[in-house]
Scaffold this motif. Sequence first.
Motif, short mmCIF file in Angstrom:
data_model
loop_
_atom_site.label_atom_id
_atom_site.label_comp_id
_atom_site.label_asym_id
_atom_site.label_seq_id
_atom_site.Cartn_x
_atom_site.Cartn_y
_atom_site.Cartn_z
N GLY A 300 0.48 -1.17 0.06
CA GLY A 300 0.23 0.27 -0.25
C GLY A 300 0.90 1.08 0.34
O GLY A 300 0.56 2.36 -0.73
N GLN A 301 2.08 1.48 1.21
CA GLN A 301 3.09 2.12 0.66
C GLN A 301 3.24 2.70 -0.83
O GLN A 301 3.14 3.62 -0.98
CB GLN A 301 3.80 1.83 2.15
CG GLN A 301 3.48 2.27 3.43
CD GLN A 301 4.67 1.87 4.00
OE1 GLN A 301 5.43 0.94 3.93
NE2 GLN A 301 5.08 2.76 4.98
N ILE A 302 4.24 1.91 -1.52
CA ILE A 302 4.70 1.64 -2.50
C ILE A 302 3.31 2.24 -3.83
O ILE A 302 3.71 2.86 -4.66
CB ILE A 302 5.05 0.53 -3.27
CG1 ILE A 302 5.90 0.04 -2.67
CG2 ILE A 302 5.41 0.93 -4.63
CD1 ILE A 302 6.59 -1.65 -2.75
N VAL A 303 2.13 1.55 -3.71
CA VAL A 303 1.31 2.24 -4.01
C VAL A 303 0.94 3.70 -4.01
O VAL A 303 0.85 4.47 -4.78
CB VAL A 303 0.03 1.95 -4.53
CG1 VAL A 303 -1.20 2.20 -5.14
CG2 VAL A 303 0.50 0.04 -4.76
N LEU A 304 0.24 4.15 -2.62
CA LEU A 304 0.17 5.71 -2.32
C LEU A 304 0.56 7.06 -2.52
O LEU A 304 0.40 7.45 -3.23
CB LEU A 304 -0.46 5.40 -0.26
CG LEU A 304 -2.21 4.67 -0.48
CD1 LEU A 304 -2.40 4.17 0.61
CD2 LEU A 304 -2.78 5.38 -1.34
#
Length: 366
Positions: A300-304
């Motif tokens: 989620g961190q990579i995408v957001l």
Amino acid sequence: MPSSPTPLDAPENFRRRARYVVALVTTTAVLLTVLWITRAAVLLVFLGVSVGVLFFHASRWLAEKTGGPRGLMLALVVVALLVVIGATGYLGGPRVAGETRELVGRAPELLDLAQTRLGLPENAIQIPEAASRLSVRLLGVFSSLAAVLAGALVVLLVAIYTAVSPDRYTRGVIRLADRHHQPFVRRVLERMGEALLGWVKGVGISTAALTAIAVVGLTVIGLPGALALAAFAGVLTVIPNFGPFIGWTPAVVVAFSQGTSMGLWTLGLAVVAQQVEGSFITPKVQGELVSVAPAVVVAGQIVLAAFTGFLGLFLVVPILGVGKVLLEELYIGPFVEGEAADPMNPPPLDERPVETVGGARLEVPE
């Protein structure tokens, strides 16, 4: 010759579920499109609502303990928070700014000393130009002081309006559903509020505790610029996984530039601080309210981060926590765990839960 079956020949229960899935997918697609267009504003509002949940529960708790009106208690909570932030900035701001300027000015010298102490080749530790460009990209709309202040004002106003009358907003959402499903919507909103409350409490307490540990520890060790380095390490803990590593790196580099023993002490302090946060503070405060698998958080961190910058990194845990609640309530509960999606069509008798008492088989009544 018999005609081939069509979708209209399917059982009514199957068609009802198909309509439900289509409506859910369509709504999700529309919401994602709107979120993409207004992502920065939506994330600010989301953060404001999260802080507003904390304000509401804190003011309600004070009102119950003191017997005073909740509105007055809410005003006291907001004023107390602003006083603490203002006093911290007034008392520690000039020193932190001065130490930061000194450390930035001595950065090349400190990096050379650190890599010499560690026996690393020349230019093994350096700050590439790409890092500065990446930081500006991650900060996005918050790359200037005016934008930071404007964002903080938006968050504060949304938090206050949310805390003043949360029922007004929850009732509006609940009324979008028919009377039969309103209790379900209310339960989902309550679970989402609990997840946001757990996250805000966890972030606030862990940041304050780790900043205090860093300030005391680095001061005792005798590290130059201890207050600025501790503030940086404490603030970066709000970012899961990557934040603590990035936050403590400057302190460790500066420590090794002063000596190997000081570097090892600082490295040990960083490890102990993170163990205290990960093993005691966060589990104690958040519990299972915001329980998301670490691999999911990293993904989620990579995408957001790619789409929303710093706010996405910061808010990934509560966003995933709310998403987990919605997934459990809208899909896993009705379709995976076998809960009846339609109360008018309960599961067959042989699929109902079974309990045993003294070896006897008892069917749980509907």
